[in-house]
Design a protein around this motif. Structure first.
Motif, PDB file in Angstrom:
ATOM      1  N   GLU A 382      64.301  35.074 103.584  1.00  0.00           N
ATOM      2  CA  GLU A 382      65.039  36.338 103.549  1.00  0.00           C
ATOM      3  C   GLU A 382      64.548  37.266 102.444  1.00  0.00           C
ATOM      4  OE1 GLU A 382      69.224  35.921 103.407  1.00  0.00           O
ATOM      5  OE2 GLU A 382      69.381  34.862 105.317  1.00  0.00           O
ATOM      6  N   THR A 383      64.510  36.754 101.223  1.00  0.00           N
ATOM      7  CA  THR A 383      64.181  37.603 100.071  1.00  0.00           C
ATOM      8  C   THR A 383      62.689  37.712  99.815  1.00  0.00           C
ATOM      9  OG1 THR A 383      64.282  35.792  98.463  1.00  0.00           O
ATOM     10  CG2 THR A 383      66.354  36.900  99.006  1.00  0.00           C
ATOM     11  N   ARG A 384      61.898  36.776 100.375  1.00  0.00           N
ATOM     12  CA  ARG A 384      60.445  36.683 100.162  1.00  0.00           C
ATOM     13  C   ARG A 384      60.095  36.318  98.727  1.00  0.00           C
ATOM     14  NH1 ARG A 384      59.099  35.340 104.583  1.00  0.00           N
ATOM     15  NH2 ARG A 384      56.901  35.838 104.198  1.00  0.00           N
ATOM     16  N   GLU A 385      61.094  35.872  97.952  1.00  0.00           N
ATOM     17  CA  GLU A 385      60.830  35.390  96.592  1.00  0.00           C
ATOM     18  C   GLU A 385      60.114  34.041  96.680  1.00  0.00           C
ATOM     19  OE1 GLU A 385      61.454  36.543  93.496  1.00  0.00           O
ATOM     20  OE2 GLU A 385      62.158  38.467  94.276  1.00  0.00           O
ATOM     21  N   GLU A 386      59.217  33.804  95.728  1.00  0.00           N
ATOM     22  CA  GLU A 386      58.467  32.548  95.724  1.00  0.00           C
ATOM     23  C   GLU A 386      58.983  31.612  94.640  1.00  0.00           C
ATOM     24  OE1 GLU A 386      54.371  33.674  95.381  1.00  0.00           O
ATOM     25  OE2 GLU A 386      54.162  33.944  97.560  1.00  0.00           O
ATOM     26  N   LEU A 437      63.998  23.108  92.102  1.00  0.00           N
ATOM     27  CA  LEU A 437      63.531  24.417  92.515  1.00  0.00           C
ATOM     28  C   LEU A 437      63.257  25.218  91.246  1.00  0.00           C
ATOM     29  CD1 LEU A 437      63.031  25.899  95.212  1.00  0.00           C
ATOM     30  CD2 LEU A 437      65.241  27.021  94.882  1.00  0.00           C
ATOM     31  N   LEU A 438      61.993  25.493  90.998  1.00  0.00           N
ATOM     32  CA  LEU A 438      61.570  26.026  89.710  1.00  0.00           C
ATOM     33  C   LEU A 438      60.889  27.382  89.843  1.00  0.00           C
ATOM     34  CD1 LEU A 438      59.912  22.723  88.433  1.00  0.00           C
ATOM     35  CD2 LEU A 438      62.167  23.575  87.773  1.00  0.00           C
ATOM     36  N   GLU A 439      60.864  28.084  88.736  1.00  0.00           N
ATOM     37  CA  GLU A 439      60.064  29.305  88.641  1.00  0.00           C
ATOM     38  C   GLU A 439      58.603  28.946  88.871  1.00  0.00           C
ATOM     39  OE1 GLU A 439      58.799  32.448  85.071  1.00  0.00           O
ATOM     40  OE2 GLU A 439      60.223  30.816  84.700  1.00  0.00           O
ATOM     41  N   VAL A 440      57.910  29.766  89.619  1.00  0.00           N
ATOM     42  CA  VAL A 440      56.514  29.452  89.931  1.00  0.00           C
ATOM     43  C   VAL A 440      55.583  30.098  88.903  1.00  0.00           C
ATOM     44  CG1 VAL A 440      56.130  31.436  91.455  1.00  0.00           C
ATOM     45  CG2 VAL A 440      54.814  29.342  91.797  1.00  0.00           C
ATOM     46  N   ALA A 441      54.533  29.381  88.542  1.00  0.00           N
ATOM     47  CA  ALA A 441      53.509  29.890  87.619  1.00  0.00           C
ATOM     48  C   ALA A 441      52.155  29.649  88.276  1.00  0.00           C
ATOM     49  CB  ALA A 441      53.592  29.189  86.273  1.00  0.00           C
ATOM     50  N   LEU A 442      51.661  30.670  88.967  1.00  0.00           N
ATOM     51  CA  LEU A 442      50.483  30.504  89.818  1.00  0.00           C
ATOM     52  C   LEU A 442      49.172  30.430  89.043  1.00  0.00           C
ATOM     53  CD1 LEU A 442      51.463  32.904  92.748  1.00  0.00           C
ATOM     54  CD2 LEU A 442      51.568  30.409  92.685  1.00  0.00           C
ATOM     55  N   GLY A 443      49.226  30.674  87.744  1.00  0.00           N
ATOM     56  CA  GLY A 443      47.988  30.595  86.963  1.00  0.00           C
ATOM     57  C   GLY A 443      47.518  29.175  86.715  1.00  0.00           C
ATOM     58  N   GLY A 444      48.424  28.203  86.873  1.00  0.00           N
ATOM     59  CA  GLY A 444      48.054  26.805  86.670  1.00  0.00           C
ATOM     60  C   GLY A 444      48.175  26.358  85.226  1.00  0.00           C
ATOM     61  N   ASN A 494      51.692  32.150  84.100  1.00  0.00           N
ATOM     62  CA  ASN A 494      52.212  32.872  85.262  1.00  0.00           C
ATOM     63  C   ASN A 494      51.262  33.987  85.681  1.00  0.00           C
ATOM     64  OD1 ASN A 494      52.639  34.908  83.417  1.00  0.00           O
ATOM     65  ND2 ASN A 494      54.856  34.976  83.662  1.00  0.00           N
ATOM     66  N   SER A 495      51.655  34.743  86.694  1.00  0.00           N
ATOM     67  CA  SER A 495      50.764  35.769  87.251  1.00  0.00           C
ATOM     68  C   SER A 495      50.538  36.924  86.286  1.00  0.00           C
ATOM     69  CB  SER A 495      51.341  36.304  88.569  1.00  0.00           C
ATOM     70  OG  SER A 495      52.669  36.774  88.381  1.00  0.00           O
ATOM     71  N   GLN A 496      51.425  37.066  85.267  1.00  0.00           N
ATOM     72  CA  GLN A 496      51.222  38.115  84.251  1.00  0.00           C
ATOM     73  C   GLN A 496      50.382  37.618  83.077  1.00  0.00           C
ATOM     74  OE1 GLN A 496      54.593  37.675  85.539  1.00  0.00           O
ATOM     75  NE2 GLN A 496      53.892  39.206  87.025  1.00  0.00           N
TER      76      GLN A 496
END
Length: 600
Positions: A382-386, A437-444, A494-496
């Motif tokens: 619904e929200t498209r949040e990851e 269910l955690l905050e995602v950090a796509l930078g690894g 994270n992505s930032q």
């Protein structure tokens, strides 16, 4: 075929290869926790062990044997000759005598294994009679009278690395880990009693805290060493803090008009009684005038915890019935307070967002794989949040006795709320898995980023990431939690581009000090290895080690063997060579964080 040859020395002189860290057994995370699994294993043995059998080893115990003077001398010499006990733990003569008292004798017949590779280590052994062989696969070592072995089992819970077999009938002295830890902590108990007496002299504590809870306050004290002209406290600051002078001399340089207290403070004096009781800022500025001053600090959080308990007769009765250590009583009081006060919302539904089921998310892909399950990238339909979904296999957790660790991580994450710590949005389970269910950090992982982009030695990058970690650590410590697992692998980006701390499985809410040896070998602080008790200072030590690794590309205490790593850590940074390109500011920061005496 034509070949070109380049000598190694000349090749290295070209400086075309940058240092690259390896994920070896020493740098990878190794959860060394000795309390839960050991207690379970020993507990199972005790239920079915005959009286003439050693519950620790499973071998026949020699009953009614009195140690002779020669026996005591041999055991004592063996302990002093053992490098781990002499150079890492640093046993005093008094402690050595206590250890000798705590040993018992077992018999191991010829051809019998003392233990096998992979067995859980729970004791140290000293050979009184016979011969043994150590099977190290590629070669063998012979153990004779007076030799010691199995000493790492005294420090932490880790499988044996070799098989040891009796080649003749043997008699061995056994020192259980539980006995060894009790001996080490006895010194801390004596110090706690001394601190309790000092606290009892403070009127507000004497009048409002029950004697049964005084040890909890003593355990919550934090020791600090200040140099000449440093501020002990500053007028208008240090809200809710009491300071007791253990040694040294301090003077009051500024105070409120109505403050008529002493202007010179010596051993046994204190400042901040009103601060502590009423949670107000300091009314005086106090400066150290001796070369050094040792000070004990107590905060309002712990004072209020025991003050409230002291006023409740039912709670006092329960505390007396508990008959536990100061740490156990403190933890019980904290859990009781948490259950009766409003807690921060820890699930999506509690924050006003409907708690959804797994079917309400799209699985984008896999982020990683751990020992107990997968980490998936989910997207809310619904929200498209990851989000990152960490799934832990219940059966595997039960087999490895890690249920308590998972519950601990959930409880710790529920009280943390910082932009520099991975946020937990929810925790739930089904018949097979426990889910975070955690905050995602796509930078690894920061470790992989440093390797992939060759950031070793880049001062500006290290400065930025260390600042992120320091802010996260400060928040953790503000909640009276010690992390104990700081390393590059536990920092996600994270992505930032900001670093965020993750994996709180062995974090612990601590009053005063904790004694369990756990974490990763390269990041251990000296006080952790010595088992004299450690607090948040151990996390700051680990931050200093991490900064060194980021700048040098290797650990400051690196060595081929774990035992040598331990010895290097105990020596501290005095023998560590900083690379020539290491910025002076970074070196100063590392040396300031990695103090051999945590109170400094």
């Amino acid at each position: 075929v034509r070949t070109l040859c380049v000598e190694k020395a000349k090749f290295e002189g070209l400086n075309i290869v940058q240092p690259k860290m390896k994920r070896d057994d020493r740098v990878k995370a190794r959860k060394m926790i000795g309390s839960v699994s050991t207690a379970l294993q020993i507990g199972k043995r005790k239920g079915s062990t005959p009286p003439d059998m050693c519950a620790i080893t499973g071998h026949k115990r020699v009953l009614a044997y009195q140690k002779t003077a020669e026996d005591r001398q041999m055991i004592s010499k063996g302990l002093k000759d053992n490098k781990i006990l002499s150079e890492v733990v640093g046993l005093t003569q008094q402690q050595c005598n206590q250890v000798v008292d705590g040993t018992h004798l077992i018999e191991v017949p010829q051809g019998t294994h003392v233990f096998k590779k992979g067995d859980l280590g729970t004791a140290l052994f000293i050979v009184q009679e016979g011969l043994l062989k150590v099977d190290l696969v590629t070669f063998e070592v012979v153990l004779r009278i007076g030799d010691t072995f199995g000493e790492l089992a005294l420090l932490y819970d880790e499988p044996r690395t070799a098989t040891i077999e009796a080649t003749r009938d043997c008699r061995l002295w056994v020192l259980p880990r539980t006995m060894f830890k009790d001996m080490l902590q006895s010194t801390a108990v004596l110090k706690a009693k001394e601190h309790s007496m000092m606290l009892h002299q403070v009127p507000v504590i004497r009048e409002q805290v029950d004697l049964a809870l005084l040890s909890v306050l003593a355990g919550a004290l934090e020791e600090t060493v200040l140099d000449k002209d440093e501020f002990l406290c500053v007028r208008g600051e240090d809200e809710g803090m009491l300071f007791l002078i253990v040694s040294g001399f301090c003077t009051v340089t500024d105070h409120d008009e109505d403050d008529e207290g002493k202007t010179g403070l010596l051993k046994g004096d204190w400042v901040g009684e009103k601060q502590l009781a009423d949670m107000v800022p300091a009314t005086r500025t106090v400066v150290v005038k001796s070369e050094k001053a040792t000070v004990l600090a107590l905060d309002n959080y712990h004072f209020d915890l025991v003050r409230q308990a002291s006023q409740d007769h039912t709670v006092l009765q329960q505390v007396r019935a508990l008959n536990g250590s100061a740490q156990e009583v403190s933890n019980w009081l904290k859990k009781r307070r948490a259950s009766t006060t409003q807690r921060r919302p820890s699930t999506i539904s509690e924050r006003g967002v409907p708690l959804r089921q797994i079917k309400d998310f799209d699985t984008v892909g896999a982020l990683g794989e751990g020992n107990f399950g997968l980490v998936l990238l989910l997207r809310d339909k619904e929200t498209r949040e990851e989000y990152a979904l960490k799934g832990l296999n219940k059966q595997h957790l039960e087999q490895e006795k890690q249920e308590a660790m998972v519950k601990n991580e959930r409880n710790v994450l529920a009280v943390l709320d910082s932009p520099f710590i991975i946020h937990m949005h929810g925790c739930f389970h089904d018949s097979h898995f426990v889910y975070f269910l955690l905050e995602v950090a796509l930078g690894g992982e920061l470790f992989d980023i440093y390797n992939d982009y060759n950031l070793w030695g880049k001062a500006d990058k290290a400065q930025f990431y260390i600042a992120c970690v320091a802010l996260g650590l400060s928040h953790i410590h503000s909640k009276h939690i010690v992390w104990r697992d700081l390393k590059l692998e536990n920092c996600l980006v994270n992505s930032q581009g900001y670093a965020k701390l993750t994996d709180m499985g062995i974090a612990k809410m601590v009053t005063g000090k904790t004694y369990t040896v756990c974490g990763t070998a390269d990041y251990f602080a000296p006080e952790t290895l010595k088992q004299v008790g450690h607090n948040r200072a151990a996390d700051w030590w680990a931050l200093g080690v991490m900064l060194f690794i980021m700048m040098a590309g290797h650990s400051p205490f690196d060595a081929p063997e774990v035992t040598q790593i331990y010895k290097n850590i105990i020596k501290g940074l005095s023998k560590v060579q900083f690379p020539a390109a290491f910025p002076p500011e970074a070196e100063e920061c590392v040396r300031s964080l990695c103090r051999k005496k945590p109170e400094e």
